[in-house]
Scaffold this active site. Structure first.
Site, short mmCIF file in Angstrom:
data_model
loop_
_atom_site.label_atom_id
_atom_site.label_comp_id
_atom_site.label_asym_id
_atom_site.label_seq_id
_atom_site.Cartn_x
_atom_site.Cartn_y
_atom_site.Cartn_z
CE LYS A 64 -72.47 20.31 20.64
NZ LYS A 64 -71.77 21.29 21.51
NE ARG A 86 -72.55 27.60 28.57
CZ ARG A 86 -72.16 26.62 27.75
NH1 ARG A 86 -72.74 26.50 26.56
NH2 ARG A 86 -71.22 25.78 28.10
CB SER A 140 -62.50 24.45 30.27
OG SER A 140 -63.08 24.96 29.08
CG ASP A 158 -70.78 17.80 26.84
OD1 ASP A 158 -70.83 18.70 27.70
OD2 ASP A 158 -70.14 17.93 25.78
C1 S3P Z 1 -66.15 21.08 24.27
C2 S3P Z 1 -65.69 21.11 25.56
C3 S3P Z 1 -66.56 20.91 26.73
C4 S3P Z 1 -67.92 20.33 26.35
C5 S3P Z 1 -68.49 20.97 25.13
C6 S3P Z 1 -67.56 20.79 23.95
C7 S3P Z 1 -65.19 21.32 23.17
O1 S3P Z 1 -66.77 22.15 27.37
O2 S3P Z 1 -68.82 20.46 27.43
O3 S3P Z 1 -69.75 20.41 24.80
O4 S3P Z 1 -65.52 21.04 22.00
O5 S3P Z 1 -64.07 21.79 23.45
P1 S3P Z 1 -65.72 22.73 28.45
O6 S3P Z 1 -64.42 22.80 27.79
O7 S3P Z 1 -66.23 24.09 28.80
O8 S3P Z 1 -65.78 21.77 29.60
#
Ligand code: S3P
Length: 451
Positions: free
Chosen positions: A28, A129, A174, A327
């Protein structure tokens, strides 16, 4: 596109070993970024193995609204014709990002340094969120934002004529915040630097390098990283093959570990070191989990993961591992329910702001299925089963990973497990039910004859 399908309760039943070799859909994180960077490049990017889930289709729709031409051929290869950095056009309508936190936060980064006005909205989950974590650096770069109180969606952003490059230390671990600032920096003159004290998934950095952006990544001497992009260069289109998503692979992997007689191989899984925390944790718990056929494609490591039913033991998961498995905690909690002793998971503050409050949702789902646990403010302790488990109905709160985790529980529990909405799974893993059935699992819509 808000959640398109109507609510569909699903039920999982035990009694069948899972066997076979499967491939889960594309990653994803990489899928979102492929469409976005393709939209910023000059010329045609092709994407093979794109995750065709609701979240990613929302990014395709958003990039079209920003002026990119995006098509899919009958064989499933996607093409993105970008017009170049700085060229995003003002969307004519509101961009509805549905359930997709990654999509909207990264798109905010893109829009926030273009001199256009964009309004974003999302479903009930996404509208709860926090967006302030990406709006704060965008404000520093000159973006004007009108948002609901608490910096929640719906919100509107207007980028400045010329954005100010910044140096930004991300206050929470993040990848979404890091990536939003880096994408914003692509259209600011000069150098935009992100300091990341705790490393998170690095797909944006790797892909920017592949697209020919001027980017450097250095260690900060205390475990963190300093990432700098020089803006307003030109991105070169790429041919991308998206590896299978380790966060989706987690579901058949845990299902096989807890279901007696199982032997499952999940092929071609992305093994980026910032995504493999669950595999390490399961191995420490005693999982019979073998990774082979390890190879490198498009700058990322991939491999095949073979798992067999295993006797697991509870452990303490180091808090510093959280970013590499952020996740995967809901499904780890399910594995922990089948382990002997307690599994302790500290450092989970970020779980409170995912598609649902995942700490609360997991704890409630476990209790509904007679599994003892202790929910702390930022931690979870799951006690391995002592008696019969299962038989409950789980509230999913528009959270795909809560739905899939508890269906996995049902594949091995003593009584069927129902989730109140299986339709949410389409946000990340539309083929989940089909894949579990191919492996022999008993998963059906509630009311439907058992599979
Ligand atoms: C993601 C980062 C993560 C993850 C999300 C996908 C990304 O979130 O939980 O499903 O693709 O950068 P955070 O960066 O908010 O931790």
């Amino acid at each position: 596109m808000s959640h398109s399908t109507s609510v569909a309760p699903m039920v999982a039943r035990s009694g069948r070993a899972l066997k076979g070799r499967v491939t889960v859909p594309g990653d994803k994180s990489i899928s979102h970024r492929s469409l976005m960077l393709g939209a910023l490049a000059v010329g045609r990017t092709t994407v093979t193995g794109l995750l065709e889930s609701e979240d990613v289709l929302n990014t395709a729709a958003a990039m079209r609204a920003f002026g990119a031409r995006i098509d899919r051929d009958p064989l499933g290869v996607w093409t993105v014709d970008g017009a170049g950095l700085g060229s995003l056009v003002e969307p004519e309508t509101v961009i509805d990002y549905g359930n997709a936190g990654t999509g909207v936060r990264l798109a905010l980064g893109l829009a926030g340094t273009h001199p256009i006005a964009t309004t974003f909205t999302g479903d009930a989950s996404l509208s709860r969120r926090p967006m302030g974590r990406v709006l704060e650096p965008l404000r520093q770069m000159g973006a004007r934002i009108i948002a609901r109180s608490g910096d929640r969606l719906p919100l509107s952003v207007r980028g400045p004529g010329t954005a100010a490059p910044i140096t930004y230390r991300v206050p929470v671990p993040s990848a979404q915040v890091k990536s939003a600032v880096l994408l914003a920096g692509l259209n600011a003159p000069g150098q935009t630097t992100v300091i990341e004290p705790i490393p998170t998934r690095d797909h944006t950095e790797r892909m920017l390098l592949g697209f020919g952006a001027a980017i450097s990544v250095e260690a900060d001497g205390s475990g963190g990283r300093i990432i700098t992009v020089t803006g307003q260069g030109e991105l070169q289109p790429q041919d991308i093959t998206v590896p299978a998503d380790p966060s989706s692979a987690a579901f058949p992997i845990v299902a096989a570990l807890i279901t007696p007689g199982s032997d499952v191989t999940v092929a071609d899984v992305l093994l980026n070191e910032h995504r493999t925390g669950l595999l390490t944790t399961l191995q420490e718990m005693g999982a019979d989990l073998v990774i082979d056929n390890i190879r490198e494609t498009g700058g990322e490591k991939l491999g095949d993961i073979r798992v067999r039913h295993s006797a697991l033991k509870g452990i303490t998961v180091p808090a510093e591992r959280a970013p590499s498995m952020i996740d995967e905690y809901p499904v780890l909690a399910i594995a922990a329910a089948f382990a002997s002793g307690a599994t302790t998971m500290p450092g989970l503050e970020e779980l409170r702001v995912k598609e649902s409050d995942r700490l609360a949702a997991v704890a409630a789902g476990l209790r509904a299925n007679r599994i003892d646990c202790e929910e702390g403010e930022t931690s979870l302790v799951v006690h391995g089963r002592r008696g019969a488990i299962g038989g409950g109905t789980v509230a999913t709160y528009l959270d795909h990973r809560i739905a899939m985790s508890f269906l996995v529980l049902g594949l091995a529990a003593d009584a069927p497990v129902t989730v109140d909405d299986g339709a949410v799974i389409a946000t990340s893993f539309p083929t989940f039910q089909k894949l579990i059935r191919e492996l022999g699992g008993d998963l059906s819509l509630a009311g439907e004859k058992a599979a």
